[in-house]
Design a protein around this motif. Structure first.
Motif, PDB file in Angstrom:
ATOM      1  N   UNK A  76      40.885  49.858  34.322  1.00  0.00           N
ATOM      2  CA  UNK A  76      41.911  50.111  34.975  1.00  0.00           C
ATOM      3  C   UNK A  76      42.261  48.829  35.979  1.00  0.00           C
ATOM      4  N   UNK A  77      41.266  48.033  36.608  1.00  0.00           N
ATOM      5  CA  UNK A  77      41.571  46.869  37.240  1.00  0.00           C
ATOM      6  C   UNK A  77      42.134  45.907  36.271  1.00  0.00           C
ATOM      7  N   UNK A  78      41.480  45.579  35.142  1.00  0.00           N
ATOM      8  CA  UNK A  78      42.236  44.881  34.165  1.00  0.00           C
ATOM      9  C   UNK A  78      43.582  45.073  33.966  1.00  0.00           C
ATOM     10  N   UNK A  79      43.869  46.346  33.597  1.00  0.00           N
ATOM     11  CA  UNK A  79      45.345  46.938  33.296  1.00  0.00           C
ATOM     12  C   UNK A  79      46.087  46.514  34.652  1.00  0.00           C
ATOM     13  N   UNK A  80      45.740  46.680  35.811  1.00  0.00           N
ATOM     14  CA  UNK A  80      46.535  46.408  37.068  1.00  0.00           C
ATOM     15  C   UNK A  80      46.790  44.786  37.020  1.00  0.00           C
ATOM     16  N   UNK A  81      45.882  43.930  36.844  1.00  0.00           N
ATOM     17  CA  UNK A  81      46.034  42.591  36.776  1.00  0.00           C
ATOM     18  C   UNK A  81      47.050  42.043  35.705  1.00  0.00           C
ATOM     19  N   UNK A  82      46.797  42.748  34.523  1.00  0.00           N
ATOM     20  CA  UNK A  82      47.709  42.235  33.746  1.00  0.00           C
ATOM     21  C   UNK A  82      49.207  42.667  33.990  1.00  0.00           C
ATOM     22  N   UNK A  83      49.568  43.704  34.498  1.00  0.00           N
ATOM     23  CA  UNK A  83      50.899  44.190  34.914  1.00  0.00           C
ATOM     24  C   UNK A  83      51.297  43.316  36.086  1.00  0.00           C
ATOM     25  N   UNK A  84      50.526  42.984  36.958  1.00  0.00           N
ATOM     26  CA  UNK A  84      51.095  42.208  37.949  1.00  0.00           C
ATOM     27  C   UNK A  84      51.113  40.792  37.653  1.00  0.00           C
ATOM     28  N   UNK A  85      50.231  40.430  36.538  1.00  0.00           N
ATOM     29  CA  UNK A  85      50.755  38.877  36.070  1.00  0.00           C
ATOM     30  C   UNK A  85      52.229  38.873  35.268  1.00  0.00           C
ATOM     31  N   UNK A  86      52.354  39.927  34.452  1.00  0.00           N
ATOM     32  CA  UNK A  86      53.538  40.166  33.816  1.00  0.00           C
ATOM     33  C   UNK A  86      54.669  40.479  34.734  1.00  0.00           C
ATOM     34  N   UNK A  88      54.695  38.852  37.553  1.00  0.00           N
ATOM     35  CA  UNK A  88      55.289  37.434  38.129  1.00  0.00           C
ATOM     36  C   UNK A  88      54.648  37.272  39.530  1.00  0.00           C
ATOM     37  N   UNK A  89      53.993  38.217  40.039  1.00  0.00           N
ATOM     38  CA  UNK A  89      53.606  38.162  41.690  1.00  0.00           C
ATOM     39  C   UNK A  89      52.247  37.138  41.431  1.00  0.00           C
ATOM     40  N   UNK A  90      52.227  36.338  42.473  1.00  0.00           N
ATOM     41  CA  UNK A  90      50.978  35.705  42.650  1.00  0.00           C
ATOM     42  C   UNK A  90      50.462  36.157  43.957  1.00  0.00           C
ATOM     43  N   UNK A  91      50.750  37.105  44.799  1.00  0.00           N
ATOM     44  CA  UNK A  91      49.953  37.466  45.701  1.00  0.00           C
ATOM     45  C   UNK A  91      50.158  39.309  45.645  1.00  0.00           C
ATOM     46  N   UNK A  92      48.908  39.696  45.721  1.00  0.00           N
ATOM     47  CA  UNK A  92      48.570  41.170  45.914  1.00  0.00           C
ATOM     48  C   UNK A  92      48.049  41.503  47.255  1.00  0.00           C
ATOM     49  N   UNK A  93      48.598  42.623  47.890  1.00  0.00           N
ATOM     50  CA  UNK A  93      47.859  43.398  48.956  1.00  0.00           C
ATOM     51  C   UNK A  93      47.599  44.536  48.784  1.00  0.00           C
ATOM     52  N   UNK A  94      46.225  44.817  49.006  1.00  0.00           N
ATOM     53  CA  UNK A  94      45.679  46.325  48.868  1.00  0.00           C
ATOM     54  C   UNK A  94      45.646  46.884  50.367  1.00  0.00           C
ATOM     55  N   UNK A  95      46.035  48.214  50.153  1.00  0.00           N
ATOM     56  CA  UNK A  95      46.217  48.929  51.595  1.00  0.00           C
ATOM     57  C   UNK A  95      44.887  49.825  51.849  1.00  0.00           C
ATOM     58  N   UNK A  96      44.108  49.582  52.861  1.00  0.00           N
ATOM     59  CA  UNK A  96      42.947  50.295  53.219  1.00  0.00           C
ATOM     60  C   UNK A  96      41.960  49.956  52.167  1.00  0.00           C
ATOM     61  N   UNK A  97      40.568  50.253  52.654  1.00  0.00           N
ATOM     62  CA  UNK A  97      39.468  49.949  51.949  1.00  0.00           C
ATOM     63  C   UNK A  97      39.205  50.327  50.465  1.00  0.00           C
ATOM     64  N   UNK A  98      39.780  51.592  50.313  1.00  0.00           N
ATOM     65  CA  UNK A  98      39.633  51.966  48.774  1.00  0.00           C
ATOM     66  C   UNK A  98      40.401  51.576  47.826  1.00  0.00           C
ATOM     67  N   UNK A 110      46.507  33.690  42.037  1.00  0.00           N
ATOM     68  CA  UNK A 110      46.565  35.023  42.635  1.00  0.00           C
ATOM     69  C   UNK A 110      45.859  34.923  44.183  1.00  0.00           C
ATOM     70  N   UNK A 111      46.702  35.261  44.976  1.00  0.00           N
ATOM     71  CA  UNK A 111      46.036  35.391  46.254  1.00  0.00           C
ATOM     72  C   UNK A 111      45.938  37.027  46.583  1.00  0.00           C
ATOM     73  N   UNK A 112      44.533  37.480  47.181  1.00  0.00           N
ATOM     74  CA  UNK A 112      44.585  38.575  47.544  1.00  0.00           C
ATOM     75  C   UNK A 112      44.420  38.951  49.149  1.00  0.00           C
TER      76      UNK A 112
END
Length: 354
Positions: A76-86, A88-98, A110-112
């Protein structure tokens, strides 16, 4: 900067696993503010979130099933990363620890970031987190005390949307509340730290013209109804359920209560100021940071019902005090927690590592 001026940030990805509450309302609010300023966004969320359609008005939404299986998690994480790359975002923000365990691997492209609105609970899933953003200094202080590098921890608070000029308050009669009553309003999850019991105990010690609107849902709801019955105030304590947009209820109330024991920020304080209400709170970390006692609200010790009652009585009896804290709270909100100012801080921080 004008309200809708473009930002440096052009594309942004989000990962948010929340259900429905104040954090989710702010998530939708912030993404909308980014979108108004020209930022294209994509968000990965759980299926069937009640705010999904509202988010989709200004942000691409990808609904996923987040599996706890160790093997599936990597897929799932690989799939998310693939979609984010597609995307075109270079920044990802997660919301809360989960969300931390689903962030893509950081690197040159990629900046996180992980945005926290509650206390950190350890860093065992933070392997792909580069930077923390907490909405209060206390959250960041605790993270640093627990071992997070101070240079990778930052404070950016929340903002609330101005209320529509034509917003109508709810009809008090619809909630068995007299028009001449003084209405205290307390919002949140019915869990121990929110201390709905203090609000009920306070009403029991105040004049019969004082009513309380308790807005929310949760595991202690039945216990709180039983407490109201035991204290003989079922006719003055009104349980109004969870309201996704409580603005019209705030507009019809007289005093905002925030009697919590452990409140990282207290977004309801901002909402109270936004609705033009005087705020009475207990001195948990968030409200203590937001409120200047005697100027923008009143604070009393956590868990002290006598202190809470005294603060409410002061608001009832000292009309000049109530008016002054309403005006000062509204002015402080506009100066320090405006949409324009908070979005500019996010834009600066999210671009600082690119």
């Amino acid at each position: 900067m004008a309200t809708d001026a473009p930002l440096q940030l052009k594309k942004l990805a989000h990962i948010h696993l929340g259900v429905d509450g104040g954090a989710e309302r702010f998530f939708v609010r912030l993404t909308r503010a980014f979108a108004k300023r020209g930022v294209e966004q994509i968000a990965f969320v759980r299926k069937d979130r009640p705010w999904r359609d509202e988010l989709a008005e200004h942000c691409q939404v990808r609904e996923l099933t987040f599996s706890r299986s160790h093997i599936k998690r990597h897929v799932i994480r690989w799939n998310i990363a693939r979609q984010i790359k597609g995307f075109g975002a270079r920044v990802t923000m997660g919301w809360m620890s989960p969300a931390s365990k689903w962030l893509p691997k950081p690197g040159p492209d990629m900046r996180t970031f992980l945005r926290l609105g509650d206390w950190p609970d350890g860093f065992h899933t933070y392997g792909n987190v580069e930077q923390l953003i907490g909405n209060t200094p206390e959250i960041i202080r605790q993270a640093v005390e627990m071992g997070w590098p101070e240079e990778r921890a930052h404070v950016i608070s929340n903002f609330v949307d101005p209320l529509p000029e034509n917003l109508q308050p709810v009809n008090r009669a619809d909630y068995n509340t007299p028009n001449n009553a003084t209405v205290l309003i307390h919002l949140g999850r019915f869990v121990q730290r929110k201390r709905f019991d203090l609000a009920i105990e306070a009403v029991a010690r105040l004049p019969e013209t004082v009513h309380a609107w308790l807005i929310g849902d949760g595991e202690l709801l039945d216990d709180m109804k039983e407490l109201a019955k035991k204290r003989g105030v079922t006719d003055r304590v009104h349980f109004l359920g969870w309201q996704r947009d409580p603005a019209s209820f705030l507009k019809a109330a007289d005093i905002l209560l925030c009697p919590t024991d452990e409140e990282p920020l207290g977004n309801v304080v901002l909402e109270g100021w936004n609705a033009g209400l005087p705020v009475v709170a207990t001195a948990s970390p968030g409200p203590s940071w937001l409120i200047e006692h005697g100027k923008t609200g009143l604070l009393s010790p956590c868990g002290d019902v006598d202190g809470l009652v005294e603060s409410i009585e002061r608001m009832l009896c000292e009309k000049h005090l109530a008016q002054n804290v309403k005006e000062a709270g509204a002015a402080w909100l506009e100066r320090e927690y405006s949409e324009t100012g908070i979005v500019a801080k996010y834009d600066e921080r999210l671009n600082s590592e690119i």
